[in-house]
Motif scaffolding. Structure first.
Motif, PDB file in Angstrom:
ATOM      1  N   CYS A 113      34.338  10.832  39.149  1.00  0.00           N
ATOM      2  CA  CYS A 113      35.205  11.046  37.987  1.00  0.00           C
ATOM      3  C   CYS A 113      34.461  11.883  36.962  1.00  0.00           C
ATOM      4  O   CYS A 113      33.334  11.550  36.585  1.00  0.00           O
ATOM      5  CB  CYS A 113      35.625   9.705  37.387  1.00  0.00           C
ATOM      6  N   VAL A 114      35.077  12.972  36.525  1.00  0.00           N
ATOM      7  CA  VAL A 114      34.521  13.807  35.459  1.00  0.00           C
ATOM      8  C   VAL A 114      35.443  13.656  34.247  1.00  0.00           C
ATOM      9  O   VAL A 114      36.588  14.109  34.274  1.00  0.00           O
ATOM     10  CB  VAL A 114      34.434  15.283  35.876  1.00  0.00           C
ATOM     11  N   SER A 115      34.953  12.992  33.215  1.00  0.00           N
ATOM     12  CA  SER A 115      35.740  12.771  31.993  1.00  0.00           C
ATOM     13  C   SER A 115      35.231  13.699  30.894  1.00  0.00           C
ATOM     14  O   SER A 115      34.070  13.594  30.486  1.00  0.00           O
ATOM     15  CB  SER A 115      35.623  11.313  31.532  1.00  0.00           C
ATOM     16  N   ILE A 116      36.095  14.590  30.442  1.00  0.00           N
ATOM     17  CA  ILE A 116      35.765  15.523  29.362  1.00  0.00           C
ATOM     18  C   ILE A 116      36.437  14.992  28.100  1.00  0.00           C
ATOM     19  O   ILE A 116      37.667  14.972  28.005  1.00  0.00           O
ATOM     20  CB  ILE A 116      36.267  16.941  29.687  1.00  0.00           C
ATOM     21  N   LEU A 117      35.636  14.544  27.152  1.00  0.00           N
ATOM     22  CA  LEU A 117      36.156  13.807  26.000  1.00  0.00           C
ATOM     23  C   LEU A 117      35.939  14.576  24.701  1.00  0.00           C
ATOM     24  O   LEU A 117      34.837  15.066  24.444  1.00  0.00           O
ATOM     25  CB  LEU A 117      35.479  12.441  25.897  1.00  0.00           C
ATOM     26  N   ASP A 118      36.977  14.649  23.882  1.00  0.00           N
ATOM     27  CA  ASP A 118      36.857  15.278  22.563  1.00  0.00           C
ATOM     28  C   ASP A 118      36.584  14.219  21.490  1.00  0.00           C
ATOM     29  O   ASP A 118      37.057  14.309  20.366  1.00  0.00           O
ATOM     30  CB  ASP A 118      38.128  16.060  22.232  1.00  0.00           C
ATOM     31  N   PHE A 119      35.858  13.209  21.872  1.00  0.00           N
ATOM     32  CA  PHE A 119      35.407  12.170  20.955  1.00  0.00           C
ATOM     33  C   PHE A 119      34.120  11.597  21.530  1.00  0.00           C
ATOM     34  O   PHE A 119      33.807  11.796  22.718  1.00  0.00           O
ATOM     35  CB  PHE A 119      36.466  11.070  20.773  1.00  0.00           C
ATOM     36  N   ASN A 120      33.366  10.902  20.712  1.00  0.00           N
ATOM     37  CA  ASN A 120      32.088  10.344  21.145  1.00  0.00           C
ATOM     38  C   ASN A 120      32.259   8.899  21.598  1.00  0.00           C
ATOM     39  O   ASN A 120      32.840   8.083  20.875  1.00  0.00           O
ATOM     40  CB  ASN A 120      31.063  10.409  20.019  1.00  0.00           C
ATOM     41  N   LEU A 121      31.717   8.598  22.766  1.00  0.00           N
ATOM     42  CA  LEU A 121      31.742   7.219  23.242  1.00  0.00           C
ATOM     43  C   LEU A 121      30.657   6.383  22.589  1.00  0.00           C
ATOM     44  O   LEU A 121      30.792   5.174  22.441  1.00  0.00           O
ATOM     45  CB  LEU A 121      31.558   7.189  24.764  1.00  0.00           C
ATOM     46  N   ASP A 122      29.552   7.029  22.219  1.00  0.00           N
ATOM     47  CA  ASP A 122      28.448   6.310  21.587  1.00  0.00           C
ATOM     48  C   ASP A 122      27.669   7.280  20.713  1.00  0.00           C
ATOM     49  O   ASP A 122      28.039   8.456  20.572  1.00  0.00           O
ATOM     50  CB  ASP A 122      27.532   5.668  22.641  1.00  0.00           C
ATOM     51  N   GLU A 123      26.602   6.791  20.113  1.00  0.00           N
ATOM     52  CA  GLU A 123      25.810   7.611  19.189  1.00  0.00           C
ATOM     53  C   GLU A 123      24.616   8.286  19.868  1.00  0.00           C
ATOM     54  O   GLU A 123      23.841   8.979  19.204  1.00  0.00           O
ATOM     55  CB  GLU A 123      25.300   6.731  18.030  1.00  0.00           C
ATOM     56  N   ARG A 124      24.443   8.093  21.156  1.00  0.00           N
ATOM     57  CA  ARG A 124      23.342   8.747  21.861  1.00  0.00           C
ATOM     58  C   ARG A 124      23.533  10.261  21.843  1.00  0.00           C
ATOM     59  O   ARG A 124      24.665  10.744  21.903  1.00  0.00           O
ATOM     60  CB  ARG A 124      23.270   8.241  23.298  1.00  0.00           C
ATOM     61  N   GLU A 151      30.877  14.909  26.512  1.00  0.00           N
ATOM     62  CA  GLU A 151      31.389  14.713  25.155  1.00  0.00           C
ATOM     63  C   GLU A 151      31.317  16.039  24.390  1.00  0.00           C
ATOM     64  O   GLU A 151      30.235  16.545  24.106  1.00  0.00           O
ATOM     65  CB  GLU A 151      30.585  13.624  24.460  1.00  0.00           C
ATOM     66  N   LEU A 152      32.483  16.580  24.069  1.00  0.00           N
ATOM     67  CA  LEU A 152      32.592  17.935  23.532  1.00  0.00           C
ATOM     68  C   LEU A 152      32.074  18.077  22.104  1.00  0.00           C
ATOM     69  O   LEU A 152      31.722  19.179  21.679  1.00  0.00           O
ATOM     70  CB  LEU A 152      34.060  18.391  23.569  1.00  0.00           C
ATOM     71  N   ARG A 153      32.020  16.987  21.369  1.00  0.00           N
ATOM     72  CA  ARG A 153      31.683  17.088  19.943  1.00  0.00           C
ATOM     73  C   ARG A 153      30.185  16.978  19.651  1.00  0.00           C
ATOM     74  O   ARG A 153      29.776  17.157  18.503  1.00  0.00           O
ATOM     75  CB  ARG A 153      32.431  16.012  19.156  1.00  0.00           C
ATOM     76  N   LYS A 154      29.394  16.690  20.650  1.00  0.00           N
ATOM     77  CA  LYS A 154      27.965  16.493  20.409  1.00  0.00           C
ATOM     78  C   LYS A 154      27.209  17.825  20.389  1.00  0.00           C
ATOM     79  O   LYS A 154      27.648  18.819  20.962  1.00  0.00           O
ATOM     80  CB  LYS A 154      27.379  15.541  21.445  1.00  0.00           C
ATOM     81  N   GLN A 155      26.057  17.802  19.724  1.00  0.00           N
ATOM     82  CA  GLN A 155      25.231  19.001  19.567  1.00  0.00           C
ATOM     83  C   GLN A 155      24.642  19.413  20.916  1.00  0.00           C
ATOM     84  O   GLN A 155      24.026  18.616  21.612  1.00  0.00           O
ATOM     85  CB  GLN A 155      24.097  18.719  18.574  1.00  0.00           C
ATOM     86  N   LEU A 156      24.836  20.697  21.269  1.00  0.00           N
ATOM     87  CA  LEU A 156      24.303  21.204  22.527  1.00  0.00           C
ATOM     88  C   LEU A 156      22.831  21.545  22.378  1.00  0.00           C
ATOM     89  O   LEU A 156      22.358  21.882  21.293  1.00  0.00           O
ATOM     90  CB  LEU A 156      25.073  22.451  22.970  1.00  0.00           C
TER      91      LEU A 156
END
Length: 206
Positions: A113-124, A151-156
């Protein structure tokens, strides 16, 4: 030319109908050498159910690889309660759905399963996480279940090919497409941008 964000569910699904794009996306995200992916067959996205009142599973994009492995690709923009349980529900359906009465368990195929999320599941800080079945010491029990969370919103950080797909999905204008196109040598990204630009010229999708 009209701009379509890949965060629109139907736009993302439309793009993934392009087999070359699918092939490179799966290769980049799952770290499978491209030469090991000869084809990616799209499957029915309605998962099996045994009884009328049993909950129906409907996935976004379901792909079968050459070795029979199944890859479920989900794009989720709004936060969903119990996302972890939903993901496991779909994986379990995929894993058991094709095994018939009397067949050997060795016919079961790996499910991813590949889940592409526009929100953060955690703070890691990690924005691409991979989960498998392991014991407390880290020894793997089985690789038959594999979950990728993007997680799309995290810093790359760094310059991985997964980063390029995240940037493409996050793009908000044609100018950003052009910038990505100018600096990449990834054939999958280049084909995706070409497909998106062709899509923007037509009226049917709009």
């Amino acid at each position: 030319m009209h701009f379509y964000s890949l965060k629109y569910d139907f736009v993302f699904k439309y793009l993934m109908m392009n087999e070359e794009v699918r092939k490179y996306f799966i290769s980049d995200v799952l770290a499978i050498p491209l030469e090991r992916i000869r084809s990616t067959k799209l499957l029915n996205t309605f998962l099996w159910k045994r009884w009328r009142k049993q909950k129906q599973g409907i996935v976004d994009i379901l792909v079968e690889l050459d070795d029979g492995s199944k890859v479920n690709i989900e794009l989720q923009i709004k936060m969903v309660k119990d996302w972890d349980k939903r993901t496991l529900f779909y994986l379990a359906k995929l894993f058991t759905g094709d095994l018939l009465v009397g067949e050997n368990y060795n016919k079961l195929k790996k499910c991813i399963c590949v889940s592409i999320l526009d929100f953060n599941l955690d703070e890691r800080p990690e924005y691409h996480k991979v989960y498998r079945l392991r014991d407390k010491q880290g020894y793997e029990f089985s690789d038959m279940f594999e979950i990728h969370i993007i997680e799309l919103r995290k810093q790359l950080s760094g310059d991985s090919r997964v980063n390029e797909w995240i940037e493409l999905i996050n793009a908000k204008s044609k100018e950003e497409w052009d910038m990505i196109q100018a600096r990449t040598d990834n054939p999958g990204i280049l084909e995706a941008i070409r497909e998106m630009k062709v899509m923007g010229l037509g009226k049917n999708l709009r």
